[in-house]
Design an enzyme around this catalytic site. Structure first.
Site, PDB file in Angstrom:
ATOM      1  N   GLY A 285       0.777  -1.239   0.000  1.00  0.00           N
ATOM      2  CA  GLY A 285       0.000   0.000   0.000  1.00  0.00           C
ATOM      3  C   GLY A 285       0.805   1.283   0.000  1.00  0.00           C
ATOM      4  N   PRO A 332       4.683  -4.766  -1.288  1.00  0.00           N
ATOM      5  CA  PRO A 332       4.535  -3.589  -2.141  1.00  0.00           C
ATOM      6  C   PRO A 332       4.327  -3.974  -3.609  1.00  0.00           C
ATOM      7  CG  PRO A 332       6.847  -3.938  -1.624  1.00  0.00           C
ATOM      8  CD  PRO A 332       6.067  -5.011  -0.896  1.00  0.00           C
ATOM      9  N   CYS A 406     -15.832   5.933 -26.294  1.00  0.00           N
ATOM     10  CA  CYS A 406     -17.109   6.620 -26.385  1.00  0.00           C
ATOM     11  C   CYS A 406     -17.661   6.951 -25.006  1.00  0.00           C
ATOM     12  CB  CYS A 406     -18.090   5.747 -27.148  1.00  0.00           C
ATOM     13  SG  CYS A 406     -17.539   5.503 -28.809  1.00  0.00           S
ATOM     14  N   GLU A 407     -16.923   7.725 -24.230  1.00  0.00           N
ATOM     15  CA  GLU A 407     -17.364   8.119 -22.895  1.00  0.00           C
ATOM     16  C   GLU A 407     -16.713   9.447 -22.572  1.00  0.00           C
ATOM     17  OE1 GLU A 407     -18.054   5.710 -19.828  1.00  0.00           O
ATOM     18  OE2 GLU A 407     -18.108   3.849 -20.969  1.00  0.00           O
ATOM     19  N   TYR A 436      -1.268  -1.258 -12.007  1.00  0.00           N
ATOM     20  CA  TYR A 436      -2.729  -1.243 -12.146  1.00  0.00           C
ATOM     21  C   TYR A 436      -3.196  -0.518 -13.412  1.00  0.00           C
ATOM     22  CZ  TYR A 436      -2.143  -2.642  -7.298  1.00  0.00           C
ATOM     23  OH  TYR A 436      -1.731  -3.280  -6.150  1.00  0.00           O
TER      24      TYR A 436
HETATM   25  N1  LLP Z   1      -1.220  -7.056  -0.602  1.00  0.00           N
HETATM   26  C1  LLP Z   1      -2.554  -7.229  -0.684  1.00  0.00           C
HETATM   27  C2  LLP Z   1      -3.189  -8.278   0.116  1.00  0.00           C
HETATM   28  C3  LLP Z   1      -3.312  -6.422  -1.534  1.00  0.00           C
HETATM   29  O1  LLP Z   1      -4.624  -6.588  -1.592  1.00  0.00           O
HETATM   30  C4  LLP Z   1      -2.669  -5.427  -2.316  1.00  0.00           C
HETATM   31  C5  LLP Z   1      -3.422  -4.580  -3.219  1.00  0.00           C
HETATM   32  C6  LLP Z   1      -1.282  -5.286  -2.207  1.00  0.00           C
HETATM   33  C7  LLP Z   1      -0.587  -6.118  -1.335  1.00  0.00           C
HETATM   34  C8  LLP Z   1      -0.489  -4.290  -3.016  1.00  0.00           C
HETATM   35  O2  LLP Z   1      -0.844  -2.971  -2.749  1.00  0.00           O
HETATM   36  P1  LLP Z   1       0.047  -1.778  -3.367  1.00  0.00           P
HETATM   37  O3  LLP Z   1       1.383  -1.816  -2.681  1.00  0.00           O
HETATM   38  O4  LLP Z   1       0.191  -2.035  -4.815  1.00  0.00           O
HETATM   39  O5  LLP Z   1      -0.731  -0.559  -3.086  1.00  0.00           O
HETATM   40  N2  LLP Z   1      -6.472  -1.117  -8.374  1.00  0.00           N
HETATM   41  C9  LLP Z   1      -6.147  -0.167  -7.310  1.00  0.00           C
HETATM   42  C10 LLP Z   1      -5.308  -0.789  -6.258  1.00  0.00           C
HETATM   43  C11 LLP Z   1      -5.905  -2.047  -5.677  1.00  0.00           C
HETATM   44  C12 LLP Z   1      -5.011  -2.678  -4.680  1.00  0.00           C
HETATM   45  C13 LLP Z   1      -5.493  -4.032  -4.328  1.00  0.00           C
HETATM   46  N3  LLP Z   1      -4.672  -4.699  -3.383  1.00  0.00           N
HETATM   47  C14 LLP Z   1      -5.450   1.024  -7.929  1.00  0.00           C
HETATM   48  O6  LLP Z   1      -5.271   1.046  -9.132  1.00  0.00           O
HETATM   49  O7  LLP Z   1      -5.129   1.984  -7.220  1.00  0.00           O
END
Ligand code: LLP
Length: 478
Positions: A285, A332, A406-407, A436
């Site tokens: 996150g 991460p 088309c949006e 993502y």
């Molecule tokens: N671990 C778990 C259990 C997760 O669910 C996630 C992300 C991560 C790690 C990795 O999180 P990161 O470090 O990448 O923030 N589609 C959204 C983000 C969804 C994240 C889902 N889970 C976006 O584009 O912002």
């Protein structure tokens, strides 16, 4: 957005640039924090990455294209492995870093992750299949998912993954059945809903029991899951607890509350069952900069703050000498993949729209859009961009980069200053699209998805090829 009877001008208000976007003194300037490390503007004004200029990239691979700076991706992976991990050495012997493959995964990236010594978080059988094809070491894989099918559990256990993160009570029975059938002991963790929802600038304790992930700490579901796992020693081994509190987080305050609660439960479970759980996973996150409004902490700074709070919590429980502090892991995704990549688009049309008597906005249409980056439409995510194929001496103009779908919500970059002489055929680069974007991409409007091109040491190569119309039609069996 709601319709307003006084019309769009009234509903939109001022319509000018956001506060974080100053009128630029030089519209060609690159804000380093937004770009992969090797990106530069050459003497001729053309953007280069890994020693390759984007005009050649567009000629060879076409546009739109995701362009990933391999050295940058690897360096960010290493920064978590080394700099984030270092402050944890005295606390628990360092951290295990699981790259969250949902951010972006293909076999080549899985190999980079393996070579840099990281582990891998997969959240579906599909992501696991990519890891398997890449030959990713199974013991370094964590299998996630709030609704893993029996087939996925079987796939994970047959491959021999290092941990399955349990997300429901029913899943315990499913793992028990499959492990029993395969004659293996499944290494498992329990995903705990700790009652902390992290946002970019705030966290709200208690507000988010109401979501699908994990087992609640507050209601005792997580403790009950531990009881059930421990009661099946022939098919499951409890490695520890897991929590993930959100994404694009800039403030470690949310992690602090979550770690405190998780560590409290960890100690209670060890005590209740007389077991030692060797791992503790704090999830991912960590936020990145998409525009100048974002100020992310470095992996070293994050590591220091988090090691300090984990160390303090265990000390307060009387285990501060590291002897019984579990090995911490993190997951991460965005912070490794996101900044390593930019999307290269070609400009098609430039339309000047009078927003009101103070604001004119140039709508710059490019050859991709919400099919290759849904994040602005889905999360109102902000991005930035620059004219990449030349330098311009023209005045900056307030622009909105939009796609070809088309949006009207098909926005790539909501607000940016681009040079007023921008024209069809120019290339635009949008940084921060490594996480993502390809993984959330679609074929909306029957648009073939762009390729992923990796650049390193003056060489560019395809790691995911562009889809073709034939690819799209191949699925249509009617
Ligand atoms: N671990 C778990 C259990 C997760 O669910 C996630 C992300 C991560 C790690 C990795 O999180 P990161 O470090 O990448 O923030 N589609 C959204 C983000 C969804 C994240 C889902 N889970 C976006 O584009 O912002």
């Amino acid at each position: 957005m709601r319709a307003h009877e006084a019309g769009a001008l009234h509903a939109e208000g001022y319509g000018g640039p956001p506060l974080y976007l100053p009128y630029p003194t030089d519209v060609n300037e690159l804000l380093a924090v937004l770009w992969p490390a090797t990106v530069d503007r050459g003497a001729d004004g053309v953007l280069t990455v890994g020693g390759v200029d984007v005009v050649s990239l567009a000629r060879e691979f076409g546009t739109p294209a995701y362009v990933v700076d391999e050295d940058d991706f690897r360096a960010r992976a290493r920064a978590f492995r080394d700099e984030f991990s270092a402050p944890f050495e005295p606390v628990c012997g360092g951290v295990d870093v699981y790259y969250a493959g949902k951010a972006f995964l293909c076999t080549e990236v899985a190999r980079w992750v393996a070579e840099e010594g990281l582990s891998l978080d997969v959240s579906t059988g599909g992501e696991l299949a990519v890891a398997q094809r890449a030959g990713f070491p199974p013991e370094r894989i964590a299998m996630h998912g709030n609704n893993k099918s029996v087939v996925e559990i079987e796939q994970a256990l047959s491959y021999g993954v290092g941990r399955i993160v349990i997300d429901s009570l029913e899943e315990i029975d499913r793992i028990d059945t499959v492990a029993d059938r395969l004659g293996v002991v499944a290494p498992v963790m329990i995903r705990v809903t700790v009652g902390v929802e992290a946002h970019t600038h705030e966290f709200i304790a208690t507000a988010h029991e109401d979501q699908k992930f994990g087992l609640s700490l507050a209601t005792g579901a997580a403790a009950e899951a531990a009881r059930r796992v421990v009661s099946h020693p022939g098919t499951m081994r409890l490695l520890g607890l897991h929590s993930h509190i959100g994404s694009q987080i800039f403030d470690t305050g949310g992690f602090e509350v979550s770690a405190r609660r998780l560590i409290g439960l960890h100690a209670e479970i060890e005590e209740e069952h007389g077991i030692v759980m060797p791992h503790l996973d704090l999830g991912g996150g960590f936020g990145i900069a998409y525009t100048s409004q974002h100020t992310p902490l470095s992996p070293a700074e994050l590591g220091e703050q988090m090691a300090d709070l984990v160390g303090r919590e265990f000390k307060s429980l009387g285990d501060g000498d590291g002897t019984r502090v579990p090995k911490v892991s993190i997951e991460p995704g965005r912070a490794i993949a996101g900044p390593s990549t930019f999307t290269l688009y070609e400009v098609g049309t430039v339309k000047k729209v009078t927003v009101n008597d103070r604001v004119t906005r140039a709508y710059v249409s490019v050859d991709g859009g919400m099919s290759d980056n849904i994040r602005p439409a889905l999360y109102e995510a902000d991005y930035s961009c620059t004219l990449a194929s030349r330098r311009s001496e023209a005045e900056p103009m307030l622009a909105r980069v939009v796609g070809k779908h088309c949006e009207s919500g098909d926005i790539v970059v909501l607000d940016e200053y681009l040079p007023a002489d921008l024209r069809a055929g120019d290339l635009i680069a949008v940084p921060g699209t490594g996480a993502y974007c390809r993984s959330l991409s679609s074929q909306y409007n029957h648009t073939p998805r762009p390729p992923v091109v990796a650049v390193r040491d003056g060489h560019a190569r395809l790691i995911v090829r562009r889809e073709t119309i034939d690819d799209l039609l191949a699925l249509d069996v009617g």
